[in-house]
Motif scaffolding. Sequence first.
Motif, PDB file in Angstrom:
ATOM      1  N   ALA A 123       0.792  -1.244   0.000  1.00  0.00           N
ATOM      2  CA  ALA A 123       0.000   0.000   0.000  1.00  0.00           C
ATOM      3  C   ALA A 123       0.818   1.285   0.000  1.00  0.00           C
ATOM      4  CB  ALA A 123      -0.961  -0.003   1.188  1.00  0.00           C
ATOM      5  N   GLY A 124       2.050   1.212  -0.501  1.00  0.00           N
ATOM      6  CA  GLY A 124       2.859   2.423  -0.596  1.00  0.00           C
ATOM      7  C   GLY A 124       3.644   2.773   0.652  1.00  0.00           C
ATOM      8  N   ARG A 125       3.491   2.000   1.726  1.00  0.00           N
ATOM      9  CA  ARG A 125       4.231   2.277   2.962  1.00  0.00           C
ATOM     10  C   ARG A 125       5.640   1.712   2.836  1.00  0.00           C
ATOM     11  NH1 ARG A 125       2.517   3.647   7.971  1.00  0.00           N
ATOM     12  NH2 ARG A 125       0.350   3.200   7.415  1.00  0.00           N
ATOM     13  N   PHE A 126       6.647   2.559   2.968  1.00  0.00           N
ATOM     14  CA  PHE A 126       8.020   2.190   2.616  1.00  0.00           C
ATOM     15  C   PHE A 126       8.518   0.970   3.383  1.00  0.00           C
ATOM     16  CE2 PHE A 126      12.726   3.394   2.462  1.00  0.00           C
ATOM     17  CZ  PHE A 126      12.880   2.867   1.195  1.00  0.00           C
ATOM     18  N   SER A 127       8.236   0.873   4.667  1.00  0.00           N
ATOM     19  CA  SER A 127       8.735  -0.247   5.471  1.00  0.00           C
ATOM     20  C   SER A 127       8.178  -1.591   5.001  1.00  0.00           C
ATOM     21  CB  SER A 127       8.389  -0.033   6.946  1.00  0.00           C
ATOM     22  OG  SER A 127       6.988   0.081   7.124  1.00  0.00           O
ATOM     23  N   ASN A 128       7.066  -1.574   4.287  1.00  0.00           N
ATOM     24  CA  ASN A 128       6.473  -2.831   3.806  1.00  0.00           C
ATOM     25  C   ASN A 128       7.204  -3.408   2.599  1.00  0.00           C
ATOM     26  OD1 ASN A 128       4.566  -2.627   5.809  1.00  0.00           O
ATOM     27  ND2 ASN A 128       2.949  -1.824   4.485  1.00  0.00           N
ATOM     28  N   TYR A 129       8.214  -2.713   2.102  1.00  0.00           N
ATOM     29  CA  TYR A 129       8.999  -3.195   0.963  1.00  0.00           C
ATOM     30  C   TYR A 129      10.349  -3.765   1.396  1.00  0.00           C
ATOM     31  CZ  TYR A 129       5.511  -0.620  -1.671  1.00  0.00           C
ATOM     32  OH  TYR A 129       4.315  -0.159  -2.186  1.00  0.00           O
ATOM     33  N   HIS A 130      10.665  -3.655   2.673  1.00  0.00           N
ATOM     34  CA  HIS A 130      12.004  -4.017   3.133  1.00  0.00           C
ATOM     35  C   HIS A 130      12.283  -5.511   3.057  1.00  0.00           C
ATOM     36  CE1 HIS A 130      12.453  -0.069   5.658  1.00  0.00           C
ATOM     37  NE2 HIS A 130      12.387   0.131   4.355  1.00  0.00           N
ATOM     38  N   ASN A 131      11.261  -6.338   3.001  1.00  0.00           N
ATOM     39  CA  ASN A 131      11.465  -7.787   2.939  1.00  0.00           C
ATOM     40  C   ASN A 131      11.476  -8.329   1.511  1.00  0.00           C
ATOM     41  OD1 ASN A 131      11.749  -8.484   5.729  1.00  0.00           O
ATOM     42  ND2 ASN A 131       9.573  -8.043   5.984  1.00  0.00           N
ATOM     43  N   LEU A 132      11.505  -7.452   0.528  1.00  0.00           N
ATOM     44  CA  LEU A 132      11.635  -7.885  -0.860  1.00  0.00           C
ATOM     45  C   LEU A 132      13.107  -8.051  -1.214  1.00  0.00           C
ATOM     46  CD1 LEU A 132       9.050  -5.518  -2.617  1.00  0.00           C
ATOM     47  CD2 LEU A 132       8.664  -7.821  -1.735  1.00  0.00           C
ATOM     48  N   LYS A 133      13.361  -8.764  -2.293  1.00  0.00           N
ATOM     49  CA  LYS A 133      14.687  -8.782  -2.910  1.00  0.00           C
ATOM     50  C   LYS A 133      14.643  -7.834  -4.093  1.00  0.00           C
ATOM     51  CE  LYS A 133      16.237 -13.471  -1.730  1.00  0.00           C
ATOM     52  NZ  LYS A 133      16.727 -14.760  -2.297  1.00  0.00           N
ATOM     53  N   LEU A 134      15.613  -6.911  -4.176  1.00  0.00           N
ATOM     54  CA  LEU A 134      15.572  -5.932  -5.265  1.00  0.00           C
ATOM     55  C   LEU A 134      16.813  -5.045  -5.226  1.00  0.00           C
ATOM     56  CD1 LEU A 134      14.781  -3.069  -3.643  1.00  0.00           C
ATOM     57  CD2 LEU A 134      12.505  -4.042  -3.749  1.00  0.00           C
ATOM     58  N   TYR A 135      16.961  -4.255  -6.296  1.00  0.00           N
ATOM     59  CA  TYR A 135      17.911  -3.148  -6.329  1.00  0.00           C
ATOM     60  C   TYR A 135      17.121  -1.850  -6.156  1.00  0.00           C
ATOM     61  CZ  TYR A 135      21.028  -6.600  -8.536  1.00  0.00           C
ATOM     62  OH  TYR A 135      21.779  -7.714  -8.823  1.00  0.00           O
ATOM     63  N   TYR A 136      17.728  -0.901  -5.455  1.00  0.00           N
ATOM     64  CA  TYR A 136      17.021   0.350  -5.140  1.00  0.00           C
ATOM     65  C   TYR A 136      17.961   1.540  -5.264  1.00  0.00           C
ATOM     66  CZ  TYR A 136      15.026   3.985  -2.067  1.00  0.00           C
ATOM     67  OH  TYR A 136      14.557   5.172  -1.544  1.00  0.00           O
ATOM     68  N   VAL A 137      17.479   2.596  -5.889  1.00  0.00           N
ATOM     69  CA  VAL A 137      18.159   3.888  -5.850  1.00  0.00           C
ATOM     70  C   VAL A 137      17.196   4.916  -5.276  1.00  0.00           C
ATOM     71  CG1 VAL A 137      18.962   5.831  -7.249  1.00  0.00           C
ATOM     72  CG2 VAL A 137      19.914   3.572  -7.619  1.00  0.00           C
ATOM     73  N   GLY A 138      17.653   5.573  -4.219  1.00  0.00           N
ATOM     74  CA  GLY A 138      16.943   6.720  -3.674  1.00  0.00           C
ATOM     75  C   GLY A 138      17.645   7.969  -4.166  1.00  0.00           C
ATOM     76  N   ALA A 156      14.871  -7.812   5.314  1.00  0.00           N
ATOM     77  CA  ALA A 156      14.916  -6.485   5.940  1.00  0.00           C
ATOM     78  C   ALA A 156      16.349  -5.979   6.094  1.00  0.00           C
ATOM     79  CB  ALA A 156      14.199  -6.463   7.285  1.00  0.00           C
ATOM     80  N   ASP A 157      17.316  -6.708   5.539  1.00  0.00           N
ATOM     81  CA  ASP A 157      18.718  -6.287   5.572  1.00  0.00           C
ATOM     82  C   ASP A 157      18.988  -5.474   4.310  1.00  0.00           C
ATOM     83  OD1 ASP A 157      21.360  -5.931   6.033  1.00  0.00           O
ATOM     84  OD2 ASP A 157      21.953  -8.014   5.697  1.00  0.00           O
ATOM     85  N   ARG A 158      19.248  -4.175   4.494  1.00  0.00           N
ATOM     86  CA  ARG A 158      19.438  -3.276   3.356  1.00  0.00           C
ATOM     87  C   ARG A 158      20.760  -2.531   3.527  1.00  0.00           C
ATOM     88  NH1 ARG A 158      15.934   0.870   3.358  1.00  0.00           N
ATOM     89  NH2 ARG A 158      15.837   0.808   5.620  1.00  0.00           N
ATOM     90  N   PRO A 159      21.874  -3.222   3.382  1.00  0.00           N
ATOM     91  CA  PRO A 159      23.163  -2.586   3.669  1.00  0.00           C
ATOM     92  C   PRO A 159      23.439  -1.397   2.754  1.00  0.00           C
ATOM     93  CG  PRO A 159      23.477  -4.663   2.498  1.00  0.00           C
ATOM     94  CD  PRO A 159      22.029  -4.595   2.875  1.00  0.00           C
ATOM     95  N   LEU A 160      24.098  -0.393   3.313  1.00  0.00           N
ATOM     96  CA  LEU A 160      24.495   0.796   2.560  1.00  0.00           C
ATOM     97  C   LEU A 160      26.012   0.904   2.600  1.00  0.00           C
ATOM     98  CD1 LEU A 160      23.793   3.445   1.078  1.00  0.00           C
ATOM     99  CD2 LEU A 160      23.665   4.549   3.332  1.00  0.00           C
ATOM    100  N   LEU A 161      26.635   0.689   1.440  1.00  0.00           N
ATOM    101  CA  LEU A 161      28.090   0.816   1.357  1.00  0.00           C
ATOM    102  C   LEU A 161      28.480   2.287   1.257  1.00  0.00           C
ATOM    103  CD1 LEU A 161      28.882  -2.084  -1.144  1.00  0.00           C
ATOM    104  CD2 LEU A 161      28.784  -2.154   1.359  1.00  0.00           C
ATOM    105  N   LYS A 162      29.651   2.608   1.751  1.00  0.00           N
ATOM    106  CA  LYS A 162      30.105   3.996   1.768  1.00  0.00           C
ATOM    107  C   LYS A 162      30.120   4.597   0.367  1.00  0.00           C
ATOM    108  CE  LYS A 162      33.935   6.921   3.321  1.00  0.00           C
ATOM    109  NZ  LYS A 162      35.282   6.947   3.977  1.00  0.00           N
TER     110      LYS A 162
END
Length: 232
Positions: A123-138, A156-162
């Motif tokens: 339903a568009g709520r950002f936290s509800n997408y954290h358990n998907l597998k995907l590539y993401y650019v913000g 729900a593991d979404r690591p952010l590399l430096k």
Amino acid sequence: MFSLRKIIPKLFTLIVFLFCFSCQKKASKLLYANVLSNTEHWVIEQQPLGTTFIQNDILEIIDAKGCTVWFKHKLKGNIKISYDATVIDNGGPHDRVSDLNCFWMATDPQNPKDFFKNSKFRAGRFSNYHNLKLYYVGYGGHDNTKTRFRRYKGTADRPLLKEHDLSDRKFMITANKKMHIEILVDGNKTTYSRNGEIVFNVHDPEPYTEGYFGFRTLNNHMKIENFSVSKL
């Protein structure tokens, strides 16, 4: 008299030309185009108070609390996704210059055969997408101060590399200015480019080779044009 010294440079030039021509021809095989004529190609997941519509071959999102618009066709293999995007700032209630975001090669580990089964729940709520597998650019997130790449692992593991956490102004959004976005998925590599410049070039030893593409945003107003998908 026949001269190898003269013929070899010409032969080399011909080979390079044929190779480049072959690559261009290969990359120009369209899978999807002209899909912004109506909403039949799209699945809209949006929080209350936001609106999304298509008119005159333009997808327009006016969002309050969170929105993802999925291209409903599953993508596979080596592909190029391209589109033009404009973030609007004309004094509207949601004209916030931020969050020109997207997902690609998205799958749902809990529903591998029906990606849209949980569409109403997400339903568009950002936290509800954290358990998907995907590539993401913000792109231009955090009020247009951050541009980031993440690889979601489905847990729900979404690591952010430096190196994937950018804050240089040249990587932010310019309001009311059209930006051309290209995303490539090619074997173990995926890239995200803006106006012909590669912003993220990622080598993934365990690549996502199929899944769904979605526009993602929060509390902004943007327009999408000229969306297409090509087979590489």
